[in-house]
Write a protein that holds these residues in place. Structure first.
Motif, short mmCIF file in Angstrom:
data_model
loop_
_atom_site.label_atom_id
_atom_site.label_comp_id
_atom_site.label_asym_id
_atom_site.label_seq_id
_atom_site.Cartn_x
_atom_site.Cartn_y
_atom_site.Cartn_z
N ASP A 86 2.25 10.61 -13.14
CA ASP A 86 1.64 10.11 -14.33
C ASP A 86 2.33 8.91 -14.76
O ASP A 86 1.96 7.68 -15.00
CB ASP A 86 1.26 10.95 -15.36
N LYS A 87 3.60 9.18 -14.81
CA LYS A 87 4.69 8.23 -15.41
C LYS A 87 4.57 6.87 -14.78
O LYS A 87 4.46 5.59 -15.28
CB LYS A 87 6.20 8.65 -15.43
N TYR A 88 4.78 6.71 -13.42
CA TYR A 88 4.81 5.62 -12.55
C TYR A 88 3.22 5.31 -12.13
O TYR A 88 3.36 3.90 -11.97
CB TYR A 88 5.67 6.03 -11.25
N ARG A 89 2.38 6.09 -12.40
CA ARG A 89 1.05 5.59 -12.36
C ARG A 89 0.74 4.49 -13.28
O ARG A 89 0.23 3.38 -13.19
CB ARG A 89 -0.08 6.28 -12.31
N GLU A 90 1.18 5.10 -14.55
CA GLU A 90 1.05 4.02 -15.70
C GLU A 90 2.07 2.75 -15.53
O GLU A 90 1.32 1.73 -15.99
CB GLU A 90 1.62 4.80 -16.93
N PHE A 91 3.04 2.92 -15.25
CA PHE A 91 3.98 1.86 -14.88
C PHE A 91 3.36 1.05 -13.98
O PHE A 91 3.27 -0.50 -14.18
CB PHE A 91 5.24 2.29 -14.16
N LYS A 129 0.93 -1.25 0.05
CA LYS A 129 0.00 0.13 0.03
C LYS A 129 0.82 1.30 0.03
O LYS A 129 0.53 2.27 -0.76
CB LYS A 129 -1.04 -0.06 1.04
N LEU A 130 1.79 1.31 0.72
CA LEU A 130 2.99 2.52 0.83
C LEU A 130 3.48 2.63 -0.71
O LEU A 130 3.53 3.54 -0.95
CB LEU A 130 3.92 2.02 1.89
N ILE A 131 4.13 1.48 -1.25
CA ILE A 131 4.66 1.66 -2.57
C ILE A 131 3.63 1.92 -3.62
O ILE A 131 4.09 2.86 -4.27
CB ILE A 131 5.41 0.34 -2.59
N ASP A 132 2.71 1.48 -3.51
CA ASP A 132 1.68 1.54 -4.60
C ASP A 132 1.14 3.32 -4.39
O ASP A 132 1.07 3.90 -5.37
CB ASP A 132 0.31 0.81 -4.33
N ASP A 133 0.82 3.66 -3.38
CA ASP A 133 0.55 4.95 -2.97
C ASP A 133 1.57 5.98 -3.60
O ASP A 133 1.50 6.99 -3.97
CB ASP A 133 0.24 5.27 -1.58
N THR A 134 2.78 5.56 -3.53
CA THR A 134 3.89 6.23 -3.96
C THR A 134 3.95 6.11 -5.62
O THR A 134 4.18 7.27 -6.18
CB THR A 134 5.31 5.75 -3.42
N LEU A 135 3.71 5.19 -6.11
CA LEU A 135 3.86 5.18 -7.52
C LEU A 135 2.72 5.78 -8.20
O LEU A 135 2.92 6.31 -9.35
CB LEU A 135 3.56 3.82 -7.85
N ASN A 142 0.19 0.36 -13.20
CA ASN A 142 -1.28 0.01 -13.71
C ASN A 142 -0.73 -1.07 -14.71
O ASN A 142 -1.68 -2.06 -15.24
CB ASN A 142 -2.09 0.77 -14.19
N LYS A 143 0.27 -1.17 -15.51
CA LYS A 143 0.67 -2.07 -16.70
C LYS A 143 0.94 -3.57 -16.11
O LYS A 143 1.75 -3.69 -15.20
CB LYS A 143 1.93 -1.65 -17.45
N ASN A 144 0.58 -4.44 -16.92
CA ASN A 144 0.84 -5.81 -16.49
C ASN A 144 2.26 -6.09 -17.24
O ASN A 144 2.47 -6.62 -18.43
CB ASN A 144 0.00 -6.83 -17.14
N GLU A 145 3.36 -5.85 -16.44
CA GLU A 145 4.84 -5.97 -16.92
C GLU A 145 5.64 -6.07 -15.80
O GLU A 145 5.35 -5.81 -14.54
CB GLU A 145 5.17 -4.80 -17.91
N PHE A 146 6.93 -6.69 -16.25
CA PHE A 146 7.79 -6.76 -14.98
C PHE A 146 8.09 -5.49 -14.30
O PHE A 146 8.18 -4.37 -14.91
CB PHE A 146 9.04 -7.37 -15.66
N LYS A 147 8.28 -5.38 -13.13
CA LYS A 147 8.33 -3.87 -12.34
C LYS A 147 9.82 -3.91 -11.94
O LYS A 147 10.24 -2.72 -11.70
CB LYS A 147 7.67 -4.17 -11.10
#
Length: 231
Positions: free
Chosen positions: A38-43, A28-34, A45-50
């Protein structure tokens, strides 16, 4: 040249947290940071390697309850230097209803000869029929882990390495029975595994890469975080 960046995150607990829920609360902490940009929100939400992984809170609590008003640490590792910088800038001010980040520090893990890597959180391999022991062998599991790491490495480095090399020359299970860990609304079964890394240069490169991205699958949700032993 792949570099593994380690972020040490010191946190203060606003509420008690049971061990089973620690990964979810860190996520939750990490996701709220991402999702702050916009760039990292898209990152996110994408189904890809993180290309990042994290462990759970320590020091460990014997009763498996992390205590309100106490200070703990967790580690995030990544091979993505831009992402590491983003976390350093934005995660340090993050908080939820249960956790508040108080300080962060950053270092690059030096490249030395790695004797072995071993998982701190359970390694997950999502076979079609679920947990691997149902109808697969240890060799099947090792092959899947190897292929997953090489695929991540190729994609991250935009390359296609020669796969004709030995990555691990021994694997050993640390747990005697499967470890259950919560993920979303289900529990997944995984294993804590120690991998003895082969001597060749490519095996050493992939092992160093694994320190940042984790081993197995769903690493950005707290699975397959590995530590290392240098030779």
């Amino acid at each position: 040249m792949v570099k593994c960046i380690e972020l040490s995150v010191k946190v203060y607990l606003l509420e008690n947290i049971y061990l089973d829920n620690v990964a979810k609360e860190i996520c939750k902490l990490i996701d709220d940071t991402l999702i702050m940009e916009d760039k990292y929100r898209e990152f996110h939400n994408k189904n890809e390697f993180k290309y990042y992984s994290f462990n759970l809170l320590y020091p460990l609590e014997k009763d498996k309850i992390y205590k309100k008003d106490c200070i703990y640490t967790f580690i995030i590792r990544t091979v993505d230097s831009e992402l590491g910088t983003y976390f350093m800038r934005n995660l340090k001010n993050q908080y939820s209803d249960k956790i508040k980040v108080i300080t962060m520090s950053k270092k690059v893990i030096p490249k030395k000869h790695i004797e072995s890597i071993y998982s701190i959180t359970p390694v997950i391999a999502k076979f079609e029929d679920g947990y691997w022991k149902g109808s697969n062998t240890v060799e099947d599991l090792e092959k899947r882990i190897r292929e997953n790491l090489i695929k991540k490495y190729n994609e991250f480095t935009n390359s296609k390495i020669d796969e004709n090399f030995e990555l691990f020359n021994m694997i050993k299970f640390i747990n005697k029975k499967p470890i259950s860990m919560k993920y979303k609304n289900i529990s997944l079964l995984g294993d804590k595994i120690s991998f003895k890394v082969s001597e060749n240069d490519m095996a050493q490169e992939i092992a160093n890469f694994a320190l940042g991205v984790g081993v197995g699958e769903i690493n950005s949700r707290g699975f397959g975080f590995v530590n290392y032993r240098w030779l």
